[in-house]
Structure formats: structure tokens, C-alpha cells
Design an enzyme around this catalytic site. Structure first.
Site, mmCIF file in Angstrom:
data_model
loop_
_atom_site.group_PDB
_atom_site.id
_atom_site.type_symbol
_atom_site.label_atom_id
_atom_site.label_comp_id
_atom_site.label_asym_id
_atom_site.label_seq_id
_atom_site.Cartn_x
_atom_site.Cartn_y
_atom_site.Cartn_z
ATOM 1 N N LYS A 16 82.718 -12.519 17.899
ATOM 2 C CA LYS A 16 82.855 -13.968 18.124
ATOM 3 C C LYS A 16 82.335 -14.342 19.508
ATOM 4 O O LYS A 16 82.314 -13.515 20.426
ATOM 5 C CB LYS A 16 84.308 -14.433 17.987
ATOM 6 C CG LYS A 16 85.309 -13.848 19.010
ATOM 7 C CD LYS A 16 85.415 -14.602 20.323
ATOM 8 C CE LYS A 16 86.284 -13.869 21.336
ATOM 9 N NZ LYS A 16 86.208 -14.325 22.698
ATOM 10 N N VAL A 119 82.203 -3.202 23.815
ATOM 11 C CA VAL A 119 83.614 -2.967 24.134
ATOM 12 C C VAL A 119 83.957 -3.716 25.423
ATOM 13 O O VAL A 119 83.192 -3.670 26.402
ATOM 14 C CB VAL A 119 83.880 -1.458 24.302
ATOM 15 C CG1 VAL A 119 85.326 -1.206 24.703
ATOM 16 C CG2 VAL A 119 83.555 -0.727 23.012
ATOM 17 N N GLY A 125 85.704 -7.382 20.081
ATOM 18 C CA GLY A 125 85.388 -6.228 19.240
ATOM 19 C C GLY A 125 86.637 -5.539 18.706
ATOM 20 O O GLY A 125 86.694 -5.170 17.520
ATOM 21 N N ASP A 160 92.746 -12.991 18.571
ATOM 22 C CA ASP A 160 91.436 -13.253 17.976
ATOM 23 C C ASP A 160 91.266 -12.614 16.598
ATOM 24 O O ASP A 160 90.198 -12.708 16.006
ATOM 25 C CB ASP A 160 90.323 -12.718 18.895
ATOM 26 C CG ASP A 160 90.284 -13.447 20.231
ATOM 27 O OD1 ASP A 160 90.763 -14.594 20.300
ATOM 28 O OD2 ASP A 160 89.780 -12.861 21.203
HETATM 29 P P1 ATP Z 1 88.659 -10.226 23.735
HETATM 30 O O1 ATP Z 1 87.381 -10.991 23.730
HETATM 31 O O2 ATP Z 1 89.427 -10.282 22.431
HETATM 32 O O3 ATP Z 1 89.521 -10.426 24.901
HETATM 33 P P2 ATP Z 1 87.067 -7.983 24.434
HETATM 34 O O4 ATP Z 1 85.905 -8.187 23.523
HETATM 35 O O5 ATP Z 1 86.891 -8.360 25.856
HETATM 36 O O6 ATP Z 1 88.309 -8.680 23.810
HETATM 37 P P3 ATP Z 1 87.599 -5.465 23.223
HETATM 38 O O7 ATP Z 1 86.287 -4.837 22.931
HETATM 39 O O8 ATP Z 1 88.328 -6.072 22.080
HETATM 40 O O9 ATP Z 1 87.470 -6.513 24.406
HETATM 41 O O10 ATP Z 1 88.488 -4.348 23.932
HETATM 42 C C1 ATP Z 1 89.380 -4.596 24.971
HETATM 43 C C2 ATP Z 1 90.144 -3.302 25.229
HETATM 44 O O11 ATP Z 1 90.941 -3.015 24.085
HETATM 45 C C3 ATP Z 1 89.240 -2.096 25.412
HETATM 46 O O12 ATP Z 1 88.930 -1.900 26.748
HETATM 47 C C4 ATP Z 1 90.055 -0.966 24.821
HETATM 48 O O13 ATP Z 1 90.812 -0.328 25.834
HETATM 49 C C5 ATP Z 1 91.052 -1.617 23.874
HETATM 50 N N1 ATP Z 1 90.818 -1.381 22.433
HETATM 51 C C6 ATP Z 1 91.775 -1.137 21.533
HETATM 52 N N2 ATP Z 1 91.268 -0.999 20.305
HETATM 53 C C7 ATP Z 1 89.942 -1.151 20.400
HETATM 54 C C8 ATP Z 1 88.874 -1.128 19.456
HETATM 55 N N3 ATP Z 1 89.075 -0.897 18.151
HETATM 56 N N4 ATP Z 1 87.630 -1.361 19.907
HETATM 57 C C9 ATP Z 1 87.422 -1.602 21.226
HETATM 58 N N5 ATP Z 1 88.400 -1.617 22.156
HETATM 59 C C10 ATP Z 1 89.650 -1.413 21.758
#
Ligand code: ATP
Length: 326
Positions: A16, A119, A125, A160
Site C-alpha cells: 500500500k 521491509v 509489507g 494496515d
Molecule cells: P507499515 O507501513 O505498516 O508501518 P512497514 O512497511 O514500514 O510497515 P514492515 O515491512 O511491515 O514495515 O515491517 C516492519 C517491521 O515488522 C520489520 O522491521 C520487522 O521487524 C517486522 N515484521 C514482522 N513480520 C514481518 C513480515 N512478515 N515481513 C516484514 N517485516 C515483518
């Protein structure tokens, strides 16, 4: 001994971006009230689930790990280097536990995640993987829970997660989990600039609280014009309205993002904004060919790790393989 039982179910689930992300005051529960417009883009993770029964008596799943119930990354990715936990804190596993609790089942499943969504990139993600797991498990277990039931579990797993199930374009309120679909029949073209590091979402919210306590930080405008621009399909109108209250905090923590944002616009994008809590930046372009050109120029500008061309809206989580009902 542990073994996989039956064919896997595979779900494709989108990243997203937030076209509008207004952050309210800090609530007593530690969260902020949000008003946000989500759009799902065609950057997808794939989540596969397969039953993983123990050969011994079927007790509660108390341990997740190699070979048995648990989570693994598929493809050529080192989970530790990528920053994805493979223990019980993985959001996909937490989704499996939450759905198991909802329907009275043990999460005796193995979850495989093929990651394409960055990530800790502000593109949700982890939430996407959680949403993918919910749909895949509901399919594997042939649950009569319906989209609404899954959405309720999703909202409990994370802010999310419900949107990743829903997809398209949606207005999110509360922590982002209360969703209303937004009329959007037009495709918008984006360039996504990924960084070689992440930003912690709670840290970025904390930085915004700090900045707001120290001075009057300008806030983004109302959401209604954004919804109108999305409905009209006018990229130029939408470009003027892209806004993210977290951007000031993300840029404060990662000042290099200023250069990235400038470079995208200099390369020909209509506008750029930090996605969610960053550090990913997204750039809206007039059309697909322009997005390809902007991406090429941005890739050579040395302001990001890599770029992707994407479009949205796209549908939410979808079973692509192994649906026993088909
Ligand atoms: P958001 O935009 O929802 O705040 P993000 O995109 O910044 O999230 P994510 O990739 O969702 O961040 O990951 C945030 C943290 O969550 C990662 O640094 C990791 O430690 C943890 N995490 C837990 N499960 C997962 C997963 N399936 N994939 C990636 N990270 C994960």
C-alpha cells in the site's frame, strides 16, 4: 517428526501507499488517530500456507521453527539480512494465531513468504503478509467466515492488515483499520524509490510527537479534495494534494530523503511524497511511459537503492493457487 500435509494454498497480496496521511494527537492507548487514503499498488508478496502436522499426538503448537509449524522466507532472501523475524513475532504468524483463536484451531501450519514488498519501507509489507495468511488459511481450512469476518480478525492483528485484504483505494480512520471504499475507476502511475535501510514506524511517530511538542509543525489539508481527485482520475489534481504528516518526521530522521524527493520531481514526476512512515518515497506521474522515464533517471541519480514502476489501484489479497473450492 514433522511433515507437510496436503497441497499449499498461495495468496498474492499488494503493498500500500498513503495518498493522504493525517496524524491526529497521541491517544491514551499510545496510538494516534489517523485519517488516511490508502491505495494498493502492484507490488506483491506471495504467501503460501500448508498444514504441518506433528507425527506425535496433536497438542497445542508451542514451538515454531524449521520444518514444522512456523514461517520461512521463500526465494533467495536471507531473512536476518532482510530484517524479517522468523519467530512468533512475525506478523504472518500472529495472523495465523489470531485466526486460529477465532475459530478454535491450532495454527499447525507452515507459512512461506516470497517478499517483493520492501521491509520496513512504509508500504505495509508485514501487514500484507498477515492479510495473505488470513485469506490463505481461511481457504486451507475451508472456513465459513466470509470477508467481513476476516476483516474483523485483520483489524485486530494490525492497523494496515484490513486494507491489504481489501485493496483498491480506501479511506481509513481510527488506527487505519476502519475502512470505507473510495470510488476510483482510474489507474494512477507511480515510481517507487526504495532505500537500503528501513525506518521504524513507532520511532517515526515518536519523532513527530517530539517535533510537534517543540514547534508548530504544519499539518496537511482536508481529505475531501483528495477523494475528489481520486474519483476524477486527474493525476495533476491528485499530485497537488498528496500529503503525509509523517513526512517531516521521516525526513528529520533521514535527511537524505529530501534529496530523493527533489530528484523525483526534477526527473519529471508530478509530485513525490514519503510513503507511510518511510523511507520509501513515491512519485506520481502523468502516465506509464513517463513513469518508466522517471524511474530510469531516478535510478541513475544515486538517491535511492532501487526503483520500481507501479500502478494502482489493484485488488487486495487474492488466492492464486491451491483453492480446494475451485
Ligand atoms: P507499515 O507501513 O505498516 O508501518 P512497514 O512497511 O514500514 O510497515 P514492515 O515491512 O511491515 O514495515 O515491517 C516492519 C517491521 O515488522 C520489520 O522491521 C520487522 O521487524 C517486522 N515484521 C514482522 N513480520 C514481518 C513480515 N512478515 N515481513 C516484514 N517485516 C515483518
Amino acid at each position: 517428526m514433522l511433515s507437510a500435509v496436503g497441497p499449499p494454498v498461495t495468496v498474492r497480496v499488494p503493498a500500500k501507499v498513503n495518498l493522504h496521511l493525517a496524524v491526529g494527537e497521541l491517544r491514551p492507548d499510545g496510538f494516534h488517530d489517523l485519517v488516511t487514503v490508502f491505495q494498493a499498488l502492484n507490488l506483491f508478496d506471495e504467501v503460501s500456507v500448508v498444514a504441518a502436522h506433528t507425527a506425535q499426538s496433536r497438542g497445542p503448537v508451542t514451538h515454531i521453527g524449521p520444518g514444522g509449524p512456523g514461517v520461512e522466507l521463500l526465494g533467495d532472501v536471507d531473512a536476518e539480512a532482510a530484517g524479517v523475524p522468523l519467530d512468533a513475532t512475525n506478523l504472518a504468524w500472529r495472523a495465523a494465531v489470531a485466526l486460529g483463536e477465532e475459530v478454535g484451531r491450532e495454527p499447525d501450519v507452515r507459512i512461506g513468504i516470497r517478499k517483493a514488498i520492501p521491509v520496513a519501507g512504509g508500504m505495509a509489507g508485514g501487514s500484507a503478509d498477515a492479510a495473505g495468511t488470513l485469506l490463505a488459511l481461511a481457504t486451507l481450512w475451508r472456513l465459513d467466515i466470509g470477508r467481513e469476518g476476516l476483516m474483523e480478525v485483520a483489524a485486530r492483528v494490525g492497523s494496515d492488515v484490513a486494507f491489504a485484504l481489501h485493496g483498491g483505494t480506501a479511506l481509513g480512520t481510527g488506527r487505519g483499520e476502519n475502512l470505507v471504499p473510495v470510488l476510483s475507476r482510474h489507474t494512477f502511475h507511480w515510481v517507487v524509490a526504495l532505500q537500503d535501510h528501513g525506518l521504524s514506524t513507532p520511532a517515526v511517530f515518536g519523532e513527530l510527537d517530539r517535533l510537534r511538542a517543540a514547534s508548530d509543525v504544519k499539518r496537511i489539508g482536508d481529505v475531501e479534495p483528495v477523494l475528489e481527485a481520486v474519483a476524477s482520475g486527474e493525476a495533476r489534481s491528485l499530485a497537488l494534494l498528496l500529503g503525509n504528516d509523517l513526512q517531516a518526521a521521516a525526513v528529520s530522521m533521514d535527511p537524505g530523503l529530501r534529496r530523493t524527493l527533489r530528484a523525483g520531481v526534477a526527473a519529471g514526476a508530478l509530485a513525490g511524497v514519503v510513503s507511510g512512515s518511510g523511507p520509501t518515497c513515491i512519485f506520481l506521474c502523468t502516465d506509464g511511459p513517463t513513469a518508466v522515464r522517471v524511474a530510469a533517471e531516478l535510478a541513475g541519480a544515486g538517491v535511492c537503492r532501487t526503483v520500481r514502476v507501479a500502478h494502482g489501484p489493484v485488488p487486495g489479497a487474492k488466492v492464486i493457487d491451491g483453492d480446494p473450492a475451485r
